[in-house]
Design a protein around this motif. Structure first.
Motif, PDB file in Angstrom:
ATOM      1  N   GLY A  99      18.691  14.465 -29.303  1.00  0.00           N
ATOM      2  CA  GLY A  99      18.094  15.024 -30.505  1.00  0.00           C
ATOM      3  C   GLY A  99      16.910  14.246 -31.039  1.00  0.00           C
ATOM      4  N   LEU A 100      16.415  13.295 -30.264  1.00  0.00           N
ATOM      5  CA  LEU A 100      15.298  12.468 -30.715  1.00  0.00           C
ATOM      6  C   LEU A 100      13.966  13.187 -30.500  1.00  0.00           C
ATOM      7  CD1 LEU A 100      16.475   9.034 -29.280  1.00  0.00           C
ATOM      8  CD2 LEU A 100      16.484   9.744 -31.680  1.00  0.00           C
ATOM      9  N   LYS A 101      13.071  13.036 -31.452  1.00  0.00           N
ATOM     10  CA  LYS A 101      11.725  13.604 -31.362  1.00  0.00           C
ATOM     11  C   LYS A 101      10.699  12.551 -30.961  1.00  0.00           C
ATOM     12  CE  LYS A 101      13.162  17.623 -32.831  1.00  0.00           C
ATOM     13  NZ  LYS A 101      13.248  18.777 -31.898  1.00  0.00           N
ATOM     14  N   THR A 102      11.019  11.291 -31.226  1.00  0.00           N
ATOM     15  CA  THR A 102      10.150  10.170 -30.868  1.00  0.00           C
ATOM     16  C   THR A 102      11.014   9.041 -30.317  1.00  0.00           C
ATOM     17  OG1 THR A 102      10.305   9.199 -33.087  1.00  0.00           O
ATOM     18  CG2 THR A 102       8.474  10.723 -32.687  1.00  0.00           C
ATOM     19  N   VAL A 103      10.383   8.091 -29.659  1.00  0.00           N
ATOM     20  CA  VAL A 103      11.097   6.918 -29.152  1.00  0.00           C
ATOM     21  C   VAL A 103      11.376   5.992 -30.342  1.00  0.00           C
ATOM     22  CG1 VAL A 103      11.025   4.950 -27.593  1.00  0.00           C
ATOM     23  CG2 VAL A 103       9.894   7.101 -26.941  1.00  0.00           C
ATOM     24  N   PRO A 104      12.633   5.669 -30.632  1.00  0.00           N
ATOM     25  CA  PRO A 104      12.938   4.810 -31.794  1.00  0.00           C
ATOM     26  C   PRO A 104      12.282   3.438 -31.657  1.00  0.00           C
ATOM     27  CG  PRO A 104      14.928   5.883 -30.954  1.00  0.00           C
ATOM     28  CD  PRO A 104      13.855   6.118 -29.938  1.00  0.00           C
ATOM     29  N   VAL A 105      11.534   3.042 -32.673  1.00  0.00           N
ATOM     30  CA  VAL A 105      10.704   1.848 -32.559  1.00  0.00           C
ATOM     31  C   VAL A 105      11.514   0.559 -32.506  1.00  0.00           C
ATOM     32  CG1 VAL A 105       8.723   2.932 -33.673  1.00  0.00           C
ATOM     33  CG2 VAL A 105      10.386   1.708 -35.078  1.00  0.00           C
ATOM     34  N   SER A 107      14.479   0.134 -30.988  1.00  0.00           N
ATOM     35  CA  SER A 107      15.523   0.293 -29.983  1.00  0.00           C
ATOM     36  C   SER A 107      15.081  -0.286 -28.654  1.00  0.00           C
ATOM     37  CB  SER A 107      15.848   1.777 -29.791  1.00  0.00           C
ATOM     38  OG  SER A 107      14.802   2.426 -29.087  1.00  0.00           O
ATOM     39  N   ALA A 108      16.041  -0.539 -27.782  1.00  0.00           N
ATOM     40  CA  ALA A 108      15.714  -1.010 -26.432  1.00  0.00           C
ATOM     41  C   ALA A 108      14.938   0.034 -25.644  1.00  0.00           C
ATOM     42  CB  ALA A 108      17.005  -1.374 -25.691  1.00  0.00           C
ATOM     43  N   HIS A 109      15.049   1.315 -26.026  1.00  0.00           N
ATOM     44  CA  HIS A 109      14.292   2.370 -25.336  1.00  0.00           C
ATOM     45  C   HIS A 109      12.790   2.174 -25.492  1.00  0.00           C
ATOM     46  CE1 HIS A 109      18.071   4.414 -24.803  1.00  0.00           C
ATOM     47  NE2 HIS A 109      18.258   4.532 -26.104  1.00  0.00           N
ATOM     48  N   ALA A 110      12.388   1.470 -26.553  1.00  0.00           N
ATOM     49  CA  ALA A 110      10.962   1.254 -26.811  1.00  0.00           C
ATOM     50  C   ALA A 110      10.402   0.043 -26.075  1.00  0.00           C
ATOM     51  CB  ALA A 110      10.722   1.093 -28.308  1.00  0.00           C
ATOM     52  N   VAL A 111      11.243  -0.700 -25.376  1.00  0.00           N
ATOM     53  CA  VAL A 111      10.795  -1.927 -24.723  1.00  0.00           C
ATOM     54  C   VAL A 111      10.234  -1.611 -23.339  1.00  0.00           C
ATOM     55  CG1 VAL A 111      11.456  -4.205 -23.872  1.00  0.00           C
ATOM     56  CG2 VAL A 111      12.495  -3.306 -25.971  1.00  0.00           C
ATOM     57  N   PHE A 368       3.030  -5.054 -30.382  1.00  0.00           N
ATOM     58  CA  PHE A 368       2.939  -3.750 -31.045  1.00  0.00           C
ATOM     59  C   PHE A 368       3.337  -3.860 -32.518  1.00  0.00           C
ATOM     60  CE2 PHE A 368       3.822   1.088 -30.691  1.00  0.00           C
ATOM     61  CZ  PHE A 368       2.543   1.364 -31.125  1.00  0.00           C
ATOM     62  N   HIS A 369       4.476  -3.356 -32.921  1.00  0.00           N
ATOM     63  CA  HIS A 369       4.855  -3.461 -34.328  1.00  0.00           C
ATOM     64  C   HIS A 369       5.093  -4.921 -34.703  1.00  0.00           C
ATOM     65  CE1 HIS A 369       6.223   0.868 -35.388  1.00  0.00           C
ATOM     66  NE2 HIS A 369       5.273   0.897 -34.487  1.00  0.00           N
ATOM     67  N   SER A 370       5.073  -5.207 -35.989  1.00  0.00           N
ATOM     68  CA  SER A 370       5.356  -6.564 -36.434  1.00  0.00           C
ATOM     69  C   SER A 370       6.748  -6.976 -35.946  1.00  0.00           C
ATOM     70  CB  SER A 370       5.294  -6.629 -37.961  1.00  0.00           C
ATOM     71  OG  SER A 370       5.232  -7.961 -38.393  1.00  0.00           O
ATOM     72  N   MET A 384      10.785  -9.017 -27.955  1.00  0.00           N
ATOM     73  CA  MET A 384      10.403  -7.977 -26.999  1.00  0.00           C
ATOM     74  C   MET A 384       9.644  -6.853 -27.691  1.00  0.00           C
ATOM     75  SD  MET A 384      13.662  -8.188 -24.453  1.00  0.00           S
ATOM     76  CE  MET A 384      14.759  -8.703 -25.741  1.00  0.00           C
ATOM     77  N   GLN A 385       8.519  -6.521 -27.100  1.00  0.00           N
ATOM     78  CA  GLN A 385       7.616  -5.532 -27.675  1.00  0.00           C
ATOM     79  C   GLN A 385       8.250  -4.143 -27.711  1.00  0.00           C
ATOM     80  OE1 GLN A 385       4.178  -5.251 -25.146  1.00  0.00           O
ATOM     81  NE2 GLN A 385       5.328  -4.617 -23.369  1.00  0.00           N
ATOM     82  N   ASN A 386       7.687  -3.294 -28.547  1.00  0.00           N
ATOM     83  CA  ASN A 386       8.125  -1.891 -28.571  1.00  0.00           C
ATOM     84  C   ASN A 386       6.981  -0.953 -28.190  1.00  0.00           C
ATOM     85  OD1 ASN A 386       6.722  -2.381 -30.928  1.00  0.00           O
ATOM     86  ND2 ASN A 386       8.210  -1.404 -32.274  1.00  0.00           N
TER      87      ASN A 386
END
Length: 525
Positions: A99-105, A107-111, A368-370, A384-386
């Motif tokens: 149900g995700l619309k974007t990659v959660p910032v 989360s490990a999915h963003a790494v 990427f993000h702070s 670890m970057q996102n």
């Protein structure tokens, strides 16, 4: 030229070598590296690595890097893509099924697998003089004993403290609170990582215990990463892209970076008499905002991993810019361009170095993000970057998350060239702002005759995702005029971006400029 009765800073002049970056210790270490026999590549690597300690919310060993390099003895420019790839087990379909619309910032999915260390080792092997052991040796004591937190870093730290999670809170917070100005901050775990890189090169990071530590942390957080994803990491040499603005070549990094966006903006702005406008007035800010909306809309639709980017030449084509320029109403703001489905943020560091032989390096790196995802490896404390949040989950989009793909990247190093001669490595930090920042910096110099330091100091405005941020350097009258044109105006919480540059004067001296919005400076010798 600056007005000496007003606050400001002068450009820094030197002949043997120059560094400009966002923290004074990094600038000093870069100059020290030059003085003990290193070249601009060695110095840029040293400065970039120490920035991971001085500004850990911005960058670190767990991030990515891009570089433009002009070797000594010529005017050719090389481009190195040190951005990491998604894990082979990554799947946009699986995230959509949740149900995700974007990659959660956060989360490990963003790494995505960090590419900066491989980029540093590759640069050192091909173009450096000292070798990684000699470059990193003087830095390790700083990581062990720490450095005092600078004011701008403390400001950013306080804003981002809630993003830290798990073991990262133990490393990057003091009893659960953000570090304040003057707090001595050390990363002894990363000092050990630097020893291993100094001893084994890239294998000290991507193979063995350090990689296993990162993978274990990611797996525990639900990531699909495996050790082979890290072992397979490799940066790529690519060809720069360029455009021309009033006789100055603007040289940018090709996709997956967003450098083509800056070139498209330059081509759009050619259709307006910018020089006739007040450099600090509403009409100029309006035209730039409209050009940014159009160029960023093209970016959002077209740019991705180099192997997946479509119609790059369409973005660089003068005819495209002409058609887009015709859509701009000089008196009225258009609706915002289609917003990105992926996350955009502003945390990046930039360093530029020119040495006595006039090798020039333009290097930008980021998590990427702070504080990136806010996840740090349990043993060594590597944030670890996102960057994976830069993917979209839109099916069939060229920038859709996929195994082994690189996301569309916001960080872009720049160089200027005139009559075939490289005249200035430069960079503008600030996430999505960077292409607009490149053009504002260039236009300030070309259209209004500012020196580089004055061009950096000048106030900034940026229209993004339906909001036009207008710095305090603009008058309330300008903000009111922009509002009357239809812009959703606000004063940003913090400054917009940060910039550094080194001008290579044809008479033989170097002129460094550094943004007062950051803690850093330009240093030469």
């Amino acid at each position: 030229m600056r007005y000496f009765q007003l606050p400001g800073r002068s450009p820094v002049l030197a002949t043997n070598g120059m560094c400009a970056t966002s923290h004074p210790l990094a600038a000093k270490i870069a100059i020290d590296t030059l003085a003990r026999g290193g070249n601009a590549v060695d110095a840029a690597i040293a400065g970039a690595v120490i920035l991971g300690l001085c500004e850990p919310q911005m960058t670190g060993l767990g991030g990515d890097a891009f570089a433009l390099i002009k070797p000594a003895g010529g005017e050719d420019i090389l481009a190195l893509n040190g951005s990491g790839r998604a894990a082979q087990g990554s799947s946009a379909q699986k995230l959509r099924a949740q149900g995700l619309k974007t990659v959660p910032v956060n989360s490990a999915h963003a790494v995505t697998v960090p590419g900066a260390v491989d980029a540093f080792c590759t640069l050192s092997d091909r173009l450096g003089k000292l070798g990684m052991a000699d470059i990193l040796g003087p830095l390790i004591p700083y990581f062990e004993s720490g450095v005092p937190i600078a004011p701008r870093v403390a400001f950013d730290w306080a804003l981002a403290k809630e993003s830290l999670q798990g073991s990262a809170r133990d490393v990057y917070l003091a009893q659960g609170k953000p570090l304040k100005t003057g707090h001595q901050f050390a990363l002894p775990g990363q000092a050990e990582v630097l020893r291993r890189i100094a001893d084994k090169g890239r294998d000290g990071f991507y193979v063995g215990e350090v990689a296993e530590d990162m993978v274990a942390t990611l797996k525990a957080a639900g990531g699909a990463h495996v050790v082979s994803d890290f072992a397979a990491t490799a940066c790529d040499w690519t060809d720069p892209i360029s455009g021309t603005y009033k006789g100055i070549d603007l040289v940018e990094h090709p996709p997956n970076g967003q450098g083509a966006t800056a070139i498209l903006m330059a081509n759009i702005l050619k259709h307006f008499d910018i020089t006739a406008l007040d450099p600090m007035g509403s009409k100029r800010a309006h035209i730039e905002a409209e050009a940014a909306k159009l160029a960023y809309d093209a970016r959002n639709r077209l740019l991705a991993d180099h192997d997946h980017t479509v119609r790059l030449m369409h973005m660089l084509d003068a005819g495209t810019a002409e058609k887009l320029a015709a859509l701009i109403n000089p008196k009225r703001a258009m609706a915002a361009a289609a917003p990105l489905t992926e996350a955009i943020h502003k945390d990046t560091v930039y360093i530029t170095v020119v040495d006595r032989d006039r090798m020039a390096v333009s290097l930008i790196c980021s998590i990427f993000h702070s504080f990136g995802t806010g996840l740090a490896s349990d043993k060594f404390g590597i944030l670890m970057q996102n960057r994976g949040a830069g993917f979209t989950l839109e099916r069939w989009h060229p920038n859709e998350l996929g195994p082994g793909k690189r996301p569309m990247h916001t960080i872009i190093p720049g160089m200027l060239r005139q009559n075939g001669r490289v005249t200035m490595p430069f960079g503008v930090m600030g996430g999505a702002y960077q292409p607009a920042g490149h053009l504002r910096f260039l236009s300030n110099m070309v259209d209004f005759g500012m020196d580089a330091q004055s061009a950096i100091d000048a106030p900034r405005a940026f229209s993004d995702n339906g909001v036009m941020s207008v710095e305090l350097g603009y008058s309330d009258t300008v903000r009111a005029e922009l509002y009357a044109m239809g812009h959703n105006v606000r004063i940003p919480e913090g400054p917009i971006g940060g910039a550094q540059s080194i001008r290579i004067d044809d008479s033989g001296y170097l002129e460094g400029a550094s943004d007062p919005r950051k803690d850093g400076c330009a240093l030469g010798y």
